[in-house]
Scaffold this active site. Structure first.
Site, PDB file in Angstrom:
ATOM      1  N   TRP A 161      95.781 -13.861 -96.028  1.00  0.00           N
ATOM      2  CA  TRP A 161      95.629 -12.444 -96.037  1.00  0.00           C
ATOM      3  C   TRP A 161      94.446 -12.160 -96.934  1.00  0.00           C
ATOM      4  O   TRP A 161      94.669 -12.359 -98.103  1.00  0.00           O
ATOM      5  CB  TRP A 161      97.036 -11.792 -96.872  1.00  0.00           C
ATOM      6  CG  TRP A 161      98.255 -11.966 -95.843  1.00  0.00           C
ATOM      7  CD1 TRP A 161      98.511 -11.064 -94.810  1.00  0.00           C
ATOM      8  CD2 TRP A 161      99.129 -13.155 -95.704  1.00  0.00           C
ATOM      9  NE1 TRP A 161      99.587 -11.595 -94.098  1.00  0.00           N
ATOM     10  CE2 TRP A 161     100.070 -12.730 -94.632  1.00  0.00           C
ATOM     11  CE3 TRP A 161      99.302 -14.083 -96.645  1.00  0.00           C
ATOM     12  CZ2 TRP A 161     101.195 -13.712 -94.265  1.00  0.00           C
ATOM     13  CZ3 TRP A 161     100.309 -14.863 -96.277  1.00  0.00           C
ATOM     14  CH2 TRP A 161     101.383 -14.790 -95.143  1.00  0.00           C
ATOM     15  N   HIS A 182     100.140  -6.650 -96.065  1.00  0.00           N
ATOM     16  CA  HIS A 182     101.384  -6.427 -94.959  1.00  0.00           C
ATOM     17  C   HIS A 182     102.407  -5.579 -95.664  1.00  0.00           C
ATOM     18  O   HIS A 182     102.376  -5.286 -96.636  1.00  0.00           O
ATOM     19  CB  HIS A 182     101.660  -7.647 -94.270  1.00  0.00           C
ATOM     20  CG  HIS A 182     102.135  -8.631 -95.604  1.00  0.00           C
ATOM     21  ND1 HIS A 182     102.573 -10.185 -95.563  1.00  0.00           N
ATOM     22  CD2 HIS A 182     102.203  -8.782 -97.108  1.00  0.00           C
ATOM     23  CE1 HIS A 182     102.689 -10.721 -96.600  1.00  0.00           C
ATOM     24  NE2 HIS A 182     102.591  -9.748 -97.556  1.00  0.00           N
ATOM     25  N   ARG A 208      93.067  -4.844 -95.102  1.00  0.00           N
ATOM     26  CA  ARG A 208      92.582  -6.426 -95.161  1.00  0.00           C
ATOM     27  C   ARG A 208      91.039  -6.451 -95.294  1.00  0.00           C
ATOM     28  O   ARG A 208      90.543  -5.908 -94.544  1.00  0.00           O
ATOM     29  CB  ARG A 208      93.087  -7.471 -94.096  1.00  0.00           C
ATOM     30  CG  ARG A 208      94.752  -7.709 -94.047  1.00  0.00           C
ATOM     31  CD  ARG A 208      95.309  -8.715 -93.152  1.00  0.00           C
ATOM     32  NE  ARG A 208      96.586  -8.523 -93.171  1.00  0.00           N
ATOM     33  CZ  ARG A 208      97.048  -9.237 -92.161  1.00  0.00           C
ATOM     34  NH1 ARG A 208      96.767 -10.092 -91.389  1.00  0.00           N
ATOM     35  NH2 ARG A 208      98.860  -9.145 -92.248  1.00  0.00           N
ATOM     36  N   GLN A 222     101.648  -1.618 -90.161  1.00  0.00           N
ATOM     37  CA  GLN A 222     102.496  -2.714 -89.740  1.00  0.00           C
ATOM     38  C   GLN A 222     104.079  -2.110 -89.617  1.00  0.00           C
ATOM     39  O   GLN A 222     104.252  -1.009 -90.318  1.00  0.00           O
ATOM     40  CB  GLN A 222     102.593  -3.915 -90.558  1.00  0.00           C
ATOM     41  CG  GLN A 222     101.530  -4.895 -90.322  1.00  0.00           C
ATOM     42  CD  GLN A 222     101.900  -5.943 -91.143  1.00  0.00           C
ATOM     43  OE1 GLN A 222     102.589  -6.349 -91.874  1.00  0.00           O
ATOM     44  NE2 GLN A 222     100.967  -7.118 -90.725  1.00  0.00           N
ATOM     45  N   VAL A 265     109.291 -17.621 -94.369  1.00  0.00           N
ATOM     46  CA  VAL A 265     110.318 -17.662 -93.423  1.00  0.00           C
ATOM     47  C   VAL A 265     110.445 -19.235 -93.028  1.00  0.00           C
ATOM     48  O   VAL A 265     109.648 -20.002 -93.391  1.00  0.00           O
ATOM     49  CB  VAL A 265     109.965 -17.021 -92.012  1.00  0.00           C
ATOM     50  CG1 VAL A 265     110.155 -15.357 -92.077  1.00  0.00           C
ATOM     51  CG2 VAL A 265     108.475 -17.209 -91.633  1.00  0.00           C
ATOM     52  N   ALA A 319     113.363 -11.909 -90.102  1.00  0.00           N
ATOM     53  CA  ALA A 319     112.414 -10.654 -90.809  1.00  0.00           C
ATOM     54  C   ALA A 319     111.431 -10.729 -89.570  1.00  0.00           C
ATOM     55  O   ALA A 319     111.206 -11.529 -89.067  1.00  0.00           O
ATOM     56  CB  ALA A 319     112.058 -10.976 -92.106  1.00  0.00           C
TER      57      ALA A 319
HETATM   58  C1  YSA Z   1     106.177 -12.687 -90.604  1.00  0.00           C
HETATM   59  C2  YSA Z   1     107.232 -13.080 -91.005  1.00  0.00           C
HETATM   60  C3  YSA Z   1     108.195 -12.352 -91.489  1.00  0.00           C
HETATM   61  O1  YSA Z   1     109.552 -12.854 -91.983  1.00  0.00           O
HETATM   62  C4  YSA Z   1     107.996 -10.932 -91.595  1.00  0.00           C
HETATM   63  C5  YSA Z   1     106.841 -10.398 -91.447  1.00  0.00           C
HETATM   64  C6  YSA Z   1     105.928 -11.391 -91.156  1.00  0.00           C
HETATM   65  C7  YSA Z   1     104.504 -10.872 -90.753  1.00  0.00           C
HETATM   66  C8  YSA Z   1     103.450 -11.277 -91.915  1.00  0.00           C
HETATM   67  N1  YSA Z   1     103.762 -10.437 -92.954  1.00  0.00           N
HETATM   68  C9  YSA Z   1     102.008 -10.851 -91.396  1.00  0.00           C
HETATM   69  O2  YSA Z   1     101.672  -9.826 -91.849  1.00  0.00           O
HETATM   70  N2  YSA Z   1     101.567 -11.411 -90.241  1.00  0.00           N
HETATM   71  S1  YSA Z   1     100.254 -11.221 -89.621  1.00  0.00           S
HETATM   72  O3  YSA Z   1      99.177 -11.317 -90.232  1.00  0.00           O
HETATM   73  O4  YSA Z   1     100.239 -12.187 -88.133  1.00  0.00           O
HETATM   74  O5  YSA Z   1     100.345  -9.766 -89.095  1.00  0.00           O
HETATM   75  C10 YSA Z   1     101.441  -9.227 -88.316  1.00  0.00           C
HETATM   76  C11 YSA Z   1     100.939  -8.287 -87.274  1.00  0.00           C
HETATM   77  O6  YSA Z   1     100.027  -7.508 -87.924  1.00  0.00           O
HETATM   78  C12 YSA Z   1      99.877  -8.885 -86.103  1.00  0.00           C
HETATM   79  O7  YSA Z   1     100.746  -9.531 -84.910  1.00  0.00           O
HETATM   80  C13 YSA Z   1      99.305  -7.770 -85.599  1.00  0.00           C
HETATM   81  O8  YSA Z   1     100.015  -7.290 -84.670  1.00  0.00           O
HETATM   82  C14 YSA Z   1      99.181  -6.893 -86.812  1.00  0.00           C
HETATM   83  N3  YSA Z   1      97.899  -7.291 -87.634  1.00  0.00           N
HETATM   84  C15 YSA Z   1      97.516  -8.480 -88.454  1.00  0.00           C
HETATM   85  N4  YSA Z   1      96.083  -8.005 -88.887  1.00  0.00           N
HETATM   86  C16 YSA Z   1      95.660  -7.165 -88.312  1.00  0.00           C
HETATM   87  C17 YSA Z   1      96.826  -6.535 -87.106  1.00  0.00           C
HETATM   88  N5  YSA Z   1      96.663  -5.401 -86.595  1.00  0.00           N
HETATM   89  C18 YSA Z   1      95.338  -4.913 -86.579  1.00  0.00           C
HETATM   90  N6  YSA Z   1      94.321  -5.432 -87.319  1.00  0.00           N
HETATM   91  C19 YSA Z   1      94.204  -6.387 -88.228  1.00  0.00           C
HETATM   92  N7  YSA Z   1      93.472  -6.993 -88.840  1.00  0.00           N
END
Ligand code: YSA
Length: 351
Positions: A161, A182, A208, A222, A265, A319
């Site tokens: 992140w 997130h 981010r 999100q 997780v 989650a």
């Molecule tokens: C994972 C496990 C859990 O138990 C709960 C939550 C999560 C998700 C975790 N917090 C997370 O942020 N994962 S992620 O970085 O892969 O982002 C999740 C989703 O947010 C992505 O699949 C995407 O749909 C969206 N996302 C992430 N970065 C983004 C974005 N959408 C647009 N622009 C970005 N830069």
């Protein structure tokens, strides 16, 4: 002057006065008329004074004629005043009249932003499955964004992140505050404040420090989901997310789960949908994979449960965190996430 002369003069004056009165067109002209005939030095007033010059026998007849003339002019003045007032009122009403046949002015109607529409649609699906909706702060403590999610300082997973930090340090010189990367910090905040069963979704904005491309923005949304209770299994996670995909994309859309790593997780997965543009063949949008990732998910890590005072031997939970912009892209065939926040009305008006 004889009475006869006086009577003739009075009659001539009255006739002229009444003609002029009729010609007066406004209240100002009426006042001028009144001063000219009935004022202290007015023509009729002078004439009344000249009655005194008549002989004692002629005076009563002359006086009576002059008084009749005065009364006649005064009541004619009153009538004319009423007439003019009525005309002025009518004119005013005519000017104010509403022409209902004129075309109306177009009001520019606003509408909800496509992200807001998508967030509401997704939240409604979860509400129908028994989830509550909550919101949380966009400026967050390191503690909730990372530490309570089993990501201590110096943990390499922090690199997942790219963080925008707030300029604030603690006594040890460590940065403590950030723009949440997130919505997962709300997991810890909610569990701290409540006891199982928990079923919530948390929509909100995230930030981010990353380069933008067709599927990445530096600020995006999100929706976090969290369900904790006795006996929750991975099958519940899959069933819930399949149902979400079915309700949004229809039964024919392909869904893929793959193992993924998130420190909070165990096990962790990501879920993808087949690319709408190339139908899974591979293109620049899906980076030639045929799939577009829409969410990360998993079973809540025992350390996260312990951290908020839940016994991991009693409670389990799942989650997930999904990106509503990515889902809107798949649903509506939008080929670049940057359209969402470019404020181009040609794009926004399509929703
Ligand atoms: C994972 C496990 C859990 O138990 C709960 C939550 C999560 C998700 C975790 N917090 C997370 O942020 N994962 S992620 O970085 O892969 O982002 C999740 C989703 O947010 C992505 O699949 C995407 O749909 C969206 N996302 C992430 N970065 C983004 C974005 N959408 C647009 N622009 C970005 N830069």
């Amino acid at each position: 002057m004889t009475t006869q002369d006086l009577l003739q003069t009075i009659e001539a004056l009255t006739t002229r006065a009444l003609r002029e009165l009729q010609a007066a067109r406004d209240l100002e002209a009426l006042e001028a008329w009144r001063v000219s005939y009935l004022g202290r030095r007015g023509q009729l007033t002078q004439m009344l004074r000249s009655v005194g010059a008549l002989s004692a026998e002629e005076r009563p007849a002359g006086g009576a004629a002059a008084n009749r003339a005065k009364e006649a002019l005064e009541s004619a003045l009153e009538r004319r005043q009423e007439e003019l007032k009525a005309t002025a009122l009518e004119r005013g009403l005519a000017e104010e009249r509403l022409d209902v046949t004129l075309p109306g002015r177009t009001l520019n109607l606003g509408r909800l932003h496509p992200t807001t529409q998508m967030v509401r649609e997704i939240c409604n699906i979860f509400v129908s499955m028994g989830f509550q909706v909550m919101e949380g702060p966009e400026v967050e403590w390191d503690r909730y964004n990372f530490e309570m999610l089993n990501i201590p300082k110096e943990h390499p997973a922090r690199d997942m992140w790219d963080t925008l930090w707030i300029d604030r340090v603690d006594d040890l010189g460590e940065r403590t505050m950030l723009l949440r990367t997130h919505t997962s910090p709300m997991q810890a905040r909610i569990m701290e404040q409540t006891r199982p069963p928990v079923r919530v979704v948390v929509p909100g904005k995230c930030y981010r420090y990353e380069a933008t491309d067709a599927t990445h923005e530096w600020h995006f949304h999100q929706i976090e989901g969290l369900a904790v209770d006795e006996g929750i299994t991975f099958a519940d996670l899959k069933g819930t997310l399949y149902e979400l995909a079915r309700r949004i994309f229809g039964a024919e859309r392909k869904v893929r789960f793959r193992v993924d790593y998130f420190p909070f997780v165990e096990p962790g997965v990501d879920m993808s949908i087949d690319c709408f543009r190339c139908k899974g063949q591979g293109c620049s949008l899906c980076k030639n994979t045929g799939w577009i990732e829409i969410l990360g998910a998993g079973m809540v890590h025992p350390k996260v449960l312990e951290g908020v005072g839940y016994d991991p031997n009693v409670y389990t939970g799942f989650a997930f965190g999904l990106g509503p912009e990515r889902i809107a892209m798949l649903k509506y065939g939008i080929d670049d996430i940057r359209h969402f926040y470019a404020n181009d009305l040609r794009f926004l008006r399509q929703f």
